[in-house]
Every structure is written in C-alpha cells, then in structure tokens.
Design a protein around this motif. Sequence first.
Motif, PDB file in Angstrom:
ATOM      1  N   GLY A 114       0.788  -1.075   0.210  1.00  0.00           N
ATOM      2  CA  GLY A 114       0.019   0.101   0.088  1.00  0.00           C
ATOM      3  C   GLY A 114       1.007   1.329   0.016  1.00  0.00           C
ATOM      4  O   GLY A 114       0.616   2.196  -0.649  1.00  0.00           O
ATOM      5  N   VAL A 115       1.947   1.288   0.690  1.00  0.00           N
ATOM      6  CA  VAL A 115       2.844   2.524   1.113  1.00  0.00           C
ATOM      7  C   VAL A 115       3.542   2.551  -0.442  1.00  0.00           C
ATOM      8  O   VAL A 115       3.540   3.753  -0.925  1.00  0.00           O
ATOM      9  N   PHE A 116       3.956   1.408  -0.959  1.00  0.00           N
ATOM     10  CA  PHE A 116       4.734   1.639  -2.237  1.00  0.00           C
ATOM     11  C   PHE A 116       3.779   2.055  -3.247  1.00  0.00           C
ATOM     12  O   PHE A 116       4.109   2.770  -4.102  1.00  0.00           O
ATOM     13  N   LEU A 117       2.424   1.457  -3.529  1.00  0.00           N
ATOM     14  CA  LEU A 117       1.752   1.819  -4.514  1.00  0.00           C
ATOM     15  C   LEU A 117       1.181   3.218  -4.310  1.00  0.00           C
ATOM     16  O   LEU A 117       0.854   4.047  -5.429  1.00  0.00           O
ATOM     17  N   GLY A 118       0.979   3.596  -2.903  1.00  0.00           N
ATOM     18  CA  GLY A 118       0.595   4.946  -2.786  1.00  0.00           C
ATOM     19  C   GLY A 118       1.497   6.119  -3.210  1.00  0.00           C
ATOM     20  O   GLY A 118       1.051   7.069  -3.853  1.00  0.00           O
ATOM     21  N   ILE A 119       2.841   5.608  -3.114  1.00  0.00           N
ATOM     22  CA  ILE A 119       3.872   6.726  -3.479  1.00  0.00           C
ATOM     23  C   ILE A 119       3.859   6.778  -4.958  1.00  0.00           C
ATOM     24  O   ILE A 119       4.001   7.893  -5.447  1.00  0.00           O
ATOM     25  N   LEU A 120       3.923   5.629  -5.700  1.00  0.00           N
ATOM     26  CA  LEU A 120       3.837   5.538  -7.122  1.00  0.00           C
ATOM     27  C   LEU A 120       2.833   6.227  -7.491  1.00  0.00           C
ATOM     28  O   LEU A 120       2.921   7.043  -8.659  1.00  0.00           O
ATOM     29  N   SER A 121       1.573   6.089  -7.029  1.00  0.00           N
ATOM     30  CA  SER A 121       0.564   6.689  -7.618  1.00  0.00           C
ATOM     31  C   SER A 121       0.526   8.245  -7.437  1.00  0.00           C
ATOM     32  O   SER A 121      -0.075   9.032  -8.183  1.00  0.00           O
ATOM     33  N   ALA A 122       1.058   8.921  -6.199  1.00  0.00           N
ATOM     34  CA  ALA A 122       1.368  10.301  -6.028  1.00  0.00           C
ATOM     35  C   ALA A 122       2.389  10.783  -7.015  1.00  0.00           C
ATOM     36  O   ALA A 122       2.161  12.077  -7.589  1.00  0.00           O
ATOM     37  N   LEU A 123       3.455  10.183  -7.107  1.00  0.00           N
ATOM     38  CA  LEU A 123       4.519  10.642  -8.234  1.00  0.00           C
ATOM     39  C   LEU A 123       3.895  10.642  -9.656  1.00  0.00           C
ATOM     40  O   LEU A 123       4.427  11.598 -10.448  1.00  0.00           O
ATOM     41  N   LYS A 124       3.077   9.768 -10.068  1.00  0.00           N
ATOM     42  CA  LYS A 124       2.419   9.493 -11.378  1.00  0.00           C
ATOM     43  C   LYS A 124       0.935  10.235 -11.519  1.00  0.00           C
ATOM     44  O   LYS A 124       0.150   9.656 -12.005  1.00  0.00           O
ATOM     45  N   LYS A 125       0.692  11.175 -10.618  1.00  0.00           N
ATOM     46  CA  LYS A 125      -0.522  11.766 -10.567  1.00  0.00           C
ATOM     47  C   LYS A 125      -1.042  11.933 -11.925  1.00  0.00           C
ATOM     48  O   LYS A 125      -0.350  12.828 -12.806  1.00  0.00           O
ATOM     49  N   ASP A 126      -2.487  11.674 -12.044  1.00  0.00           N
ATOM     50  CA  ASP A 126      -3.319  11.957 -13.356  1.00  0.00           C
ATOM     51  C   ASP A 126      -2.593  11.161 -14.419  1.00  0.00           C
ATOM     52  O   ASP A 126      -3.040  11.462 -15.701  1.00  0.00           O
ATOM     53  N   GLN A 127      -1.609  10.142 -14.402  1.00  0.00           N
ATOM     54  CA  GLN A 127      -1.301   9.505 -15.490  1.00  0.00           C
ATOM     55  C   GLN A 127      -1.998   8.173 -15.277  1.00  0.00           C
ATOM     56  O   GLN A 127      -2.661   7.880 -14.566  1.00  0.00           O
ATOM     57  N   TRP A 128      -1.433   7.146 -16.526  1.00  0.00           N
ATOM     58  CA  TRP A 128      -2.344   6.082 -16.508  1.00  0.00           C
ATOM     59  C   TRP A 128      -2.035   4.923 -15.295  1.00  0.00           C
ATOM     60  O   TRP A 128      -2.899   4.427 -14.877  1.00  0.00           O
ATOM     61  N   ILE A 129      -0.772   5.175 -14.916  1.00  0.00           N
ATOM     62  CA  ILE A 129      -0.455   4.381 -13.667  1.00  0.00           C
ATOM     63  C   ILE A 129      -1.134   4.721 -12.556  1.00  0.00           C
ATOM     64  O   ILE A 129      -1.946   3.839 -11.804  1.00  0.00           O
ATOM     65  N   ASP A 130      -1.436   6.058 -12.221  1.00  0.00           N
ATOM     66  CA  ASP A 130      -2.238   6.556 -11.257  1.00  0.00           C
ATOM     67  C   ASP A 130      -3.643   5.942 -11.268  1.00  0.00           C
ATOM     68  O   ASP A 130      -4.193   5.436 -10.479  1.00  0.00           O
ATOM     69  N   ARG A 131      -4.189   6.368 -12.568  1.00  0.00           N
ATOM     70  CA  ARG A 131      -5.615   5.933 -12.821  1.00  0.00           C
ATOM     71  C   ARG A 131      -5.780   4.260 -12.569  1.00  0.00           C
ATOM     72  O   ARG A 131      -6.882   3.771 -12.148  1.00  0.00           O
ATOM     73  N   SER A 132      -4.937   3.502 -12.987  1.00  0.00           N
ATOM     74  CA  SER A 132      -5.033   2.201 -12.818  1.00  0.00           C
ATOM     75  C   SER A 132      -4.856   1.563 -11.218  1.00  0.00           C
ATOM     76  O   SER A 132      -5.645   0.943 -10.979  1.00  0.00           O
TER      77      SER A 132
END
Length: 322
Positions: A114-132
């Motif tokens: 959760g922490v890893f994916l949350g950080i990744l999602s924040a760094l890639k905000k509004d990109q396809w990784i974040d949306r996925s």
Amino acid sequence: MMLGQNEDSEQLAKIKAKYGFDKPVLTQYVYYVNDLLPISFHSKTKGDYTHLKQGKYKAASLFTIGNTTTVIKYPYLRDSFTKQGKKVTQVLRETLPNTFVLALFAIALAMILGVFLGILSALKKDQWIDRSIQILSTLGMSVPSFFSAILFAWFFGYILHDITHLEMTGSLYELDDFGEAMHIKWKNLILPALVLGIRPLAVVIQLMRNSLLEVFNQDYIRTARAKGLSELQIIKRHAIKNALNPVVTAISGWFASMLAGAVFVEYIFGWNGLGKEIVNALNTRDLPVIMGAVLVIASLFVIINIIVDLIYVWLDPKVKLQ
C-alpha cells in the motif's frame, strides 16, 4: 448441552447450581465480573458458586474476613458449554495465535504494498499508472471479503492448483499423512492473508497517495527541491514520515478489527483461528466462548490503540503525551 443424553431434572438442577444459573441475572453478572477480576472474593461455604475448592483456577489468598476470602488470580473466563468442560482461556490460547499470525501477515502485506503503490500513484498523478492503481484500490474496497475468499479459493486453489500447489482449505498446523504429528503449513497462509489484506491495502493506497500529495505542497518540500535534492531523497528524508500519520491510524484500526473480522475468511478457508471458533460457538450457543472472545478482542483493540498513540509521538514530534 452439557449433559447430553444423561439429562434429567436432578442433574439439570446440579448444573444450574454449579454455574450459578439458578440465581437472578444481576447476581450472575456479579459472579461473572468476580471471575474476571484479578482480585476477587470467594465464599468458604461448600456448594456456593464462589467456593474456591471447585478447582477452576489457581489463586493466592490475600486475607480472610468472616466467611469471605479475598484472593489474587488470573482472570477466569468460565468453561465451554460444548467442549467437555474445556476452559475458555484454553480455547483462546489454541485459536488466537493462528488469527494473530493471519492478521499480522495480511496487514504487513497491505502496509508494504500500500505504501509503495501510494507513493507511486502520487508521483505519477493523473497518469495511466495513477488511474490504474485507483481503479484497483476502489475495486478492492468494494468487494466483500467472503466473496473474494470464495473466488481466490476456487481460482488459485482449484483451477490453478497444479501451478500454485495451493489448497482451497487448510490451517497453519496440520496433521501429517500418518496422523501422528502436527506440522506448520506456511503455504496455507498465502490465500487467506491475500484475501484479508485486500481491503486494508486499498485503504492504505488511497490514504498514502492523498497524504503524500498534501505533503508535497508544503513549504519545506519546495525548499528541499530548491536545494537540489532528488525526488527519492525528498520522499525518504522528508515526505514519507510526515505522510504516514493517517496510514498508521488506518492500519491500527484494521489490524484490531482483523482479529474479529477474519470470521468469513477463516471459515471459508478452514483456518483454525478465533474467527472460525466464534462462528462455531454461535452455531452451538457456546456463550462463554463468545463472551470470552469479545472481551479479548476488545482488550486487544484498546492495547493496539495505545501503542498507536505512542507511535504518533515518534512520527510527529509536535504530538506530545499529556
């Protein structure tokens, strides 16, 4: 239930007198509290429910006044109605460690991923990784545990059994093929831990993402960027620790609730833990086991929340213990 086929009016009267069921409800409640207290009061009169020579627990006498002896002892949670007089504390000792192991692995999985994916999602905000990641976390929060448990058991334990070598059901300890010794089966932990960790994983992802995005807007983060620190250094040294407060709050609540909320998962996977024992106790109306389990879970919930308050002080120096 205790007497089975031997029930008659005389034996029933003895059972009621032995457990205090022939007394008013308020008196029975006082008896139960007296059994729970580490310092309790007992009668010297034979036949009385509080007579110490019933041999239900070991106690050290403190002092005696008249016909009443004050003793110090471990809390006594009564005996099971359906397990041939087995103490509730013994039932809890046999099942609670299995539930604790399951909850610990599930929450560790949810925390790390959760922490890893949350950080990744924040760094890639509004990109396809974040949306996925957001779609997956929303799906994880919306799927009930009993449904995902059945789905995982069927797909990974039955359809893909030849590949995964995982069983649809199984507990932490199982008898060997000769029925002589108990062995730990760690592979039986994988599916129930995954299922139990799905919902807290989804919550941690959302909280970590939102909290980190909020921290990124703080002045000290802009100052760190102005000094030339890389994103990895900023996250590691400044951002992640300050973003963990809401995550720790959520994790503590989820971990405490998992000790009781693993009922469906344990029952479906045949995991011999406290959740499965509660279901069996409800089906057989084994009230002492139900009450003992509720008291233990409530106590653990309080203890875990106290520990979380101490962790807050370490995470945020502005928080002071009063």
